[in-house]
Design a protein around this motif. Structure first.
Motif, PDB file in Angstrom:
ATOM      1  N   ALA A 323       0.832  -1.205   0.000  1.00 63.07           N
ATOM      2  CA  ALA A 323       0.000   0.000   0.000  1.00 63.07           C
ATOM      3  C   ALA A 323       0.864   1.252   0.000  1.00 63.07           C
ATOM      4  O   ALA A 323       0.559   2.233  -0.696  1.00 63.07           O
ATOM      5  N   LEU A 324       1.951   1.206   0.761  1.00 65.43           N
ATOM      6  CA  LEU A 324       2.857   2.361   0.799  1.00 65.43           C
ATOM      7  C   LEU A 324       3.533   2.565  -0.554  1.00 65.43           C
ATOM      8  O   LEU A 324       3.691   3.706  -1.003  1.00 65.43           O
ATOM      9  N   ARG A 325       3.932   1.459  -1.184  1.00 69.54           N
ATOM     10  CA  ARG A 325       4.563   1.589  -2.508  1.00 69.54           C
ATOM     11  C   ARG A 325       3.580   2.163  -3.520  1.00 69.54           C
ATOM     12  O   ARG A 325       3.935   3.026  -4.331  1.00 69.54           O
ATOM     13  N   ASN A 326       2.336   1.695  -3.466  1.00 68.44           N
ATOM     14  CA  ASN A 326       1.321   2.219  -4.385  1.00 68.44           C
ATOM     15  C   ASN A 326       1.061   3.701  -4.127  1.00 68.44           C
ATOM     16  O   ASN A 326       0.917   4.502  -5.065  1.00 68.44           O
ATOM     17  N   SER A 327       0.995   4.030  -2.834  1.00 67.91           N
ATOM     18  CA  SER A 327       0.775   5.434  -2.477  1.00 67.91           C
ATOM     19  C   SER A 327       1.940   6.298  -2.933  1.00 67.91           C
ATOM     20  O   SER A 327       1.746   7.395  -3.468  1.00 67.91           O
ATOM     21  N   ALA A 328       3.168   5.769  -2.719  1.00 73.20           N
ATOM     22  CA  ALA A 328       4.350   6.528  -3.135  1.00 73.20           C
ATOM     23  C   ALA A 328       4.376   6.705  -4.649  1.00 73.20           C
ATOM     24  O   ALA A 328       4.718   7.778  -5.164  1.00 73.20           O
ATOM     25  N   ALA A 329       3.989   5.641  -5.365  1.00 73.30           N
ATOM     26  CA  ALA A 329       3.955   5.736  -6.829  1.00 73.30           C
ATOM     27  C   ALA A 329       2.918   6.748  -7.279  1.00 73.30           C
ATOM     28  O   ALA A 329       3.145   7.520  -8.231  1.00 73.30           O
ATOM     29  N   ILE A 334       1.847  12.285  -9.336  1.00 73.69           N
ATOM     30  CA  ILE A 334       1.361  13.658  -9.174  1.00 73.69           C
ATOM     31  C   ILE A 334       2.536  14.629  -9.155  1.00 73.69           C
ATOM     32  O   ILE A 334       2.494  15.710  -9.763  1.00 73.69           O
ATOM     33  N   PHE A 335       3.581  14.236  -8.472  1.00 74.59           N
ATOM     34  CA  PHE A 335       4.775  15.064  -8.330  1.00 74.59           C
ATOM     35  C   PHE A 335       5.356  15.407  -9.697  1.00 74.59           C
ATOM     36  O   PHE A 335       5.761  16.544  -9.954  1.00 74.59           O
ATOM     37  N   ARG A 336       5.358  14.369 -10.566  1.00 79.00           N
ATOM     38  CA  ARG A 336       5.949  14.593 -11.886  1.00 79.00           C
ATOM     39  C   ARG A 336       5.017  15.347 -12.819  1.00 79.00           C
ATOM     40  O   ARG A 336       5.446  16.161 -13.632  1.00 79.00           O
ATOM     41  N   ALA A 337       3.697  15.067 -12.718  1.00 78.39           N
ATOM     42  CA  ALA A 337       2.757  15.619 -13.695  1.00 78.39           C
ATOM     43  C   ALA A 337       2.201  16.980 -13.310  1.00 78.39           C
ATOM     44  O   ALA A 337       1.575  17.653 -14.146  1.00 78.39           O
ATOM     45  N   ALA A 338       2.393  17.397 -12.078  1.00 77.23           N
ATOM     46  CA  ALA A 338       1.803  18.656 -11.630  1.00 77.23           C
ATOM     47  C   ALA A 338       2.310  19.825 -12.471  1.00 77.23           C
ATOM     48  O   ALA A 338       3.503  19.906 -12.800  1.00 77.23           O
ATOM     49  N   PRO A 339       1.413  20.780 -12.825  1.00 73.72           N
ATOM     50  CA  PRO A 339       1.821  21.932 -13.650  1.00 73.72           C
ATOM     51  C   PRO A 339       2.506  23.026 -12.843  1.00 73.72           C
ATOM     52  O   PRO A 339       2.774  24.104 -13.376  1.00 73.72           O
ATOM     53  N   VAL A 340       2.735  22.786 -11.568  1.00 78.89           N
ATOM     54  CA  VAL A 340       3.418  23.765 -10.713  1.00 78.89           C
ATOM     55  C   VAL A 340       4.667  23.122 -10.142  1.00 78.89           C
ATOM     56  O   VAL A 340       4.796  21.899 -10.087  1.00 78.89           O
TER      57      VAL A 340
END
Length: 476
Positions: A323-329, A334-340
């Motif tokens: 679950a932690l790995r899925n959450s981290a992924a 989001i971290f990579r795709a965020a426009p900010v």
């Protein structure tokens, strides 16, 4: 004629033979008692039963109508009476600080010597000693001997008679003393056995009830003789189903059975457990269960070695890890795709930054990580203002938002809207997550609009002709 013994000589010889015969009979009885006590140690199941056997054996050579065994607990200076047969005093209470009493038991413990006294002597002793008097009824004669283990007194064995002061003599004292060592050894051995039995019972009870730790006991052939409740839960077999079966066929998957046999042989040959490791073992239904498995070898003198396998079920831990790995992924996506721009700072030093932040600032990720965020600010005053205002808002609201200016790597100054939230609001030094939005274009648009508004306002106010505005309904 001189070789013919006289009548007196014959009487002396007969008396000597009678004494020798009596002595042989006494020794035979003592040996019989010693043998009975020694045998009882191996046949009785408890100390209480052994006390009874000792009392019965001594009763064949002594009057044991009133008999007790007292145990001395040196660390507490206390005496307990685990076995007592008495026709007058039905109960012998434990005695604390026995050395401060005038009891006969205390005297034998203190001197380490046997003692035989009459009632007259007992009363005289009590009147002469300024010690606490025992709360028992004085007998006409009392006989007691110390029980010693390795020259240390561990108890007292005594007989007494309440009506006949001549019931015992020195011969009886010698008899009691002659069996005292065997009694002490027997008691010490049985106490050790009982202590070991209680310890084993506590151990097995602990293992039986401990949750999430599956314990299996088995012999050197792999045959299971112990299966606790956690083993039932982890592997699906009840104890009734598992006991008497080979551990290999119960929980070892086919692909691991050869390794299991090698491990068993290693433990047989070396008497050392195999190395603890994480394994994927088998449930009753054939499914696999992840466990952390370790082994213990238990050996007792004269007994075959026992092996215990201790397995900690890792299923829940593995599920949480997944679950932690899925959450981290998910968060990384989001971290990579965020426009900010998104980043993490600890003590205002960059720990993580996303690609958008690198694009905004013109720096590569490795140029930012570990560096103080001051490197992006135009002036020290900007850096200090952001820190003070942001942390002031975090303290009040949990999140801080502030506008500031950053300078890109190429020297271009951009306007940025920073929003920051700490991992732990009670301790901001654990780290802060921030977002950075480039608002340079917005600021330029706002400035252009403000300039145009000022231009039209000046034109409106300085015009020489009347100017009015009406709506579509011809209203001014």
């Amino acid at each position: 004629m001189s070789d013919v013994p006289t009548y007196e000589e014959l009487e002396r010889r007969i008396a000597l033979l009678e004494r020798e015969s009596s002595e042989r009979q006494r020794h035979a009885k003592i040996n019989s008692v010693l043998f009975a006590i020694s045998s009882a140690v191996n046949t009785v199941s408890s100390l209480e039963e052994l006390y009874g056997k000792i009392h019965g054996a001594l009763g064949t050579i002594l009057d044991t109508e009133n008999f007790y065994i007292a145990l001395y607990h040196r660390e507490k200076d206390a005496v307990t009476f685990p076995f007592c047969i008495d026709t007058v005093d039905a109960h012998y209470p434990s005695v604390i600080e026995v050395s401060k009493t005038s009891s006969l038991t205390a005297e034998v413990i203190a001197t380490g010597a046997p003692l035989m006294v009459t009632k007259k002597e007992i009363l005289a002793r009590n009147s002469q000693k300024h010690l606490q008097k025992p709360c028992c009824t004085p007998s006409e004669i009392w006989l007691g001997v110390p029980l010693k283990i390795r020259n240390s007194v561990v108890g007292v064995m005594a007989v007494q008679h309440y009506h006949d002061r001549n019931r015992y003599d020195q011969t009886d004292l010698d008899v009691l003393l002659s069996v005292a060592d065997q009694v002490a050894i027997a008691l010490d051995r049985k106490q050790a056995e009982d202590a070991l039995r209680r310890s084993e019972a506590r151990f097995r009870s602990l293992l039986q009830d401990v949750g999430s730790v599956a314990v299996q006991g088995y012999d050197l052939n792999g045959m299971t003789h112990y299966w606790n409740r956690a083993s039932e839960q982890v592997y699906g077999y009840t104890a009734g189903e598992a006991l008497g079966r080979n551990l290999e066929e119960l929980i070892i998957p086919p692909e691991m059975q050869e390794d299991f046999r090698r491990g068993m042989q290693y433990m047989i040959d070396t008497r050392k457990p195999v190395k603890a490791s994480e394994l994927l073992l088998m449930r009753k239904d054939g499914s696999r269960v992840p466990v952390f498995s370790s082994h213990v070898i238990v050996e007792h003198p004269g007994q075959a070695a026992e092996l215990f396998c201790i397995d900690i079920d890792l299923t829940e831990l593995k599920d949480r890890d997944e679950a932690l790995r899925n959450s981290a992924a998910h968060l990384q996506s989001i971290f990579r795709a965020a426009p900010v721009g998104i980043g993490v700072v600890v003590d205002r030093k960059f720990q993580q930054v996303n690609e958008k932040l690198c694009t905004m600032t013109g720096y590569e990720r490795q140029e930012l990580l570990g560096r103080l965020s001051r490197m992006l600010y135009v002036e020290d005053a900007d850096f200090q203002h952001v820190g003070e205002e942001k942390y002031r808002q975090i303290h009040l609201y949990g999140t801080g938002t502030v506008e500031t200016r950053w300078q890109r790597k190429d020297g271009v100054v951009i306007d940025v809207l920073l929003s920051s939230t700490p991992f732990d609001s009670a301790d901001i030094f654990k780290g802060v997550t921030f977002t950075a939005l480039d608002i340079t274009a917005r600021k330029e648009t706002e400035k252009a609009l403000a300039d145009r508004e000022r231009y039209f306002r000046a034109l409106f106010e300085n015009a020489g002709d009347a100017i009015f505005i009406e709506n579509h309904q011809d209203r001014i």
